[in-house]
Design a protein around this motif. Sequence first.
Motif, PDB file in Angstrom:
ATOM      1  N   UNK A  18       0.723  -1.135   0.134  1.00 33.98           N
ATOM      2  CA  UNK A  18       0.085   0.069  -0.102  1.00 33.98           C
ATOM      3  C   UNK A  18       0.891   1.321  -0.027  1.00 33.98           C
ATOM      4  N   UNK A  19       2.019   1.348   0.765  1.00 35.20           N
ATOM      5  CA  UNK A  19       2.732   2.478   0.773  1.00 35.20           C
ATOM      6  C   UNK A  19       3.360   3.001  -0.357  1.00 35.20           C
ATOM      7  N   UNK A  20       3.835   1.856  -0.980  1.00 34.95           N
ATOM      8  CA  UNK A  20       4.542   2.119  -2.288  1.00 34.95           C
ATOM      9  C   UNK A  20       3.570   2.330  -3.582  1.00 34.95           C
ATOM     10  N   UNK A  21       2.338   1.664  -3.435  1.00 36.29           N
ATOM     11  CA  UNK A  21       1.493   2.246  -4.389  1.00 36.29           C
ATOM     12  C   UNK A  21       1.008   3.517  -4.071  1.00 36.29           C
ATOM     13  N   UNK A  22       0.529   4.085  -2.869  1.00 37.62           N
ATOM     14  CA  UNK A  22       0.244   5.463  -2.656  1.00 37.62           C
ATOM     15  C   UNK A  22       1.324   6.437  -3.080  1.00 37.62           C
ATOM     16  N   UNK A  23       2.586   6.275  -2.953  1.00 36.17           N
ATOM     17  CA  UNK A  23       3.762   7.031  -3.574  1.00 36.17           C
ATOM     18  C   UNK A  23       3.633   7.171  -4.983  1.00 36.17           C
ATOM     19  N   UNK A  24       3.393   5.878  -5.633  1.00 38.25           N
ATOM     20  CA  UNK A  24       3.351   6.049  -6.976  1.00 38.25           C
ATOM     21  C   UNK A  24       2.206   6.734  -7.688  1.00 38.25           C
ATOM     22  N   UNK A  25       1.064   6.624  -6.973  1.00 39.53           N
ATOM     23  CA  UNK A  25      -0.129   7.138  -7.577  1.00 39.53           C
ATOM     24  C   UNK A  25      -0.254   8.644  -7.167  1.00 39.53           C
ATOM     25  N   UNK A  27      -1.271   9.444  -3.877  1.00 35.85           N
ATOM     26  CA  UNK A  27      -2.641   9.770  -2.876  1.00 35.85           C
ATOM     27  C   UNK A  27      -2.223   9.071  -1.803  1.00 35.85           C
ATOM     28  N   UNK A  28      -2.995   9.475  -0.815  1.00 37.11           N
ATOM     29  CA  UNK A  28      -3.006   8.962   0.845  1.00 37.11           C
ATOM     30  C   UNK A  28      -3.084   7.445   0.619  1.00 37.11           C
ATOM     31  N   UNK A  35     -10.720   2.361  -0.447  1.00 39.76           N
ATOM     32  CA  UNK A  35     -11.305   2.301  -1.664  1.00 39.76           C
ATOM     33  C   UNK A  35     -11.306   0.821  -2.003  1.00 39.76           C
ATOM     34  N   UNK A  36     -10.180   0.070  -1.718  1.00 42.33           N
ATOM     35  CA  UNK A  36     -10.222  -1.377  -1.992  1.00 42.33           C
ATOM     36  C   UNK A  36     -11.037  -2.314  -1.176  1.00 42.33           C
ATOM     37  N   UNK A  37     -11.258  -1.841   0.132  1.00 44.39           N
ATOM     38  CA  UNK A  37     -12.152  -2.466   1.014  1.00 44.39           C
ATOM     39  C   UNK A  37     -13.520  -2.181   0.544  1.00 44.39           C
ATOM     40  N   UNK A  38     -13.801  -1.198  -0.159  1.00 42.23           N
ATOM     41  CA  UNK A  38     -15.104  -0.920  -0.595  1.00 42.23           C
ATOM     42  C   UNK A  38     -15.243  -1.909  -1.840  1.00 42.23           C
ATOM     43  N   UNK A  39     -14.340  -2.029  -2.611  1.00 42.90           N
ATOM     44  CA  UNK A  39     -14.425  -3.021  -3.819  1.00 42.90           C
ATOM     45  C   UNK A  39     -14.657  -4.517  -3.214  1.00 42.90           C
TER      46      UNK A  39
END
Length: 284
Positions: A18-25, A27-28, A35-39
């Motif tokens: 999650x951390x690296x994904x947030x940095x790449x995108x 976003x927080x 959002x993924x838990x919602x999905x």
Amino acid sequence: MELRHLRYLVAVVDEGGFTRAAEALHVAQPGISSQLRQLERELGQPLLDRSGGSVTLTAAGEAVLPYARAALAAAAGVREAIDELTGLMTGQLAIGTVASFSSPAFGLPRLIADFHLDHPGIDLTLTESPTDPLLDALRSGRVDVAFLGLRTVPPHGLSTEVLWTDEVVAAGPGLPERITVAGLADRAVYTFPTWTSIRIAFDEACERAAFHPRVAFETTAPPILVDLAARADGVAVLPSSAVPGHTSFDPPLYSRVAMAWRSDVPVSPAARAFLAHTRKAAGI
């Protein structure tokens, strides 16, 4: 379900958390997790296993991931198709190549530089990797076009086009005009690494002959191979274009360098333009 849900899922998988994904995108991190838990609630299945030290896909996540990648690619393709129609070629293009990519006709740096001059709106990325990981990257959609050594059996699910062939030959002291691969039984072999087109052709010939060569050294630098073979009374196995005097194999061996792309999804306008550009540069 929205595209951002799928984009977050793919980013978490590709970035390894999650951390690296947030940095790449940009976003927080809590936003991605929420959002993924919602999905997952919408689908009724957990897609990610968060119990260990790293985030991994569940069985449901493994099943969903290819469709998520395809949906994102399709959405990007819609925009690119309109841009292509209006003459504004934009988008992203991921190119993969084996590290030993070279050609008597053209080199990859010049190929990419010329393409970028013609299409400055396309963002290009280049990844170097051995052949098998490149094939995996193509199938997963992480790479759009790849340059690699082609085996006798074409890779499943991919389209390929041979750009050039080169005879695989032997060089070393005391060699006859022609030799079989089994004729190297008493000599140390100096040749290219296993993931190159030269080595693929040589290894396949050895397998057909039920012969196991004694490979003493591997490098993609032909002068080093030739020098080692001469000093150690061994045999260098390399492309004919790299050495003026050589011994041909019987039967002749040929390496094939090809470009490859996915055949199960539409080719993006950017990738289609690059394929055409490469064909023109290769004279095919």
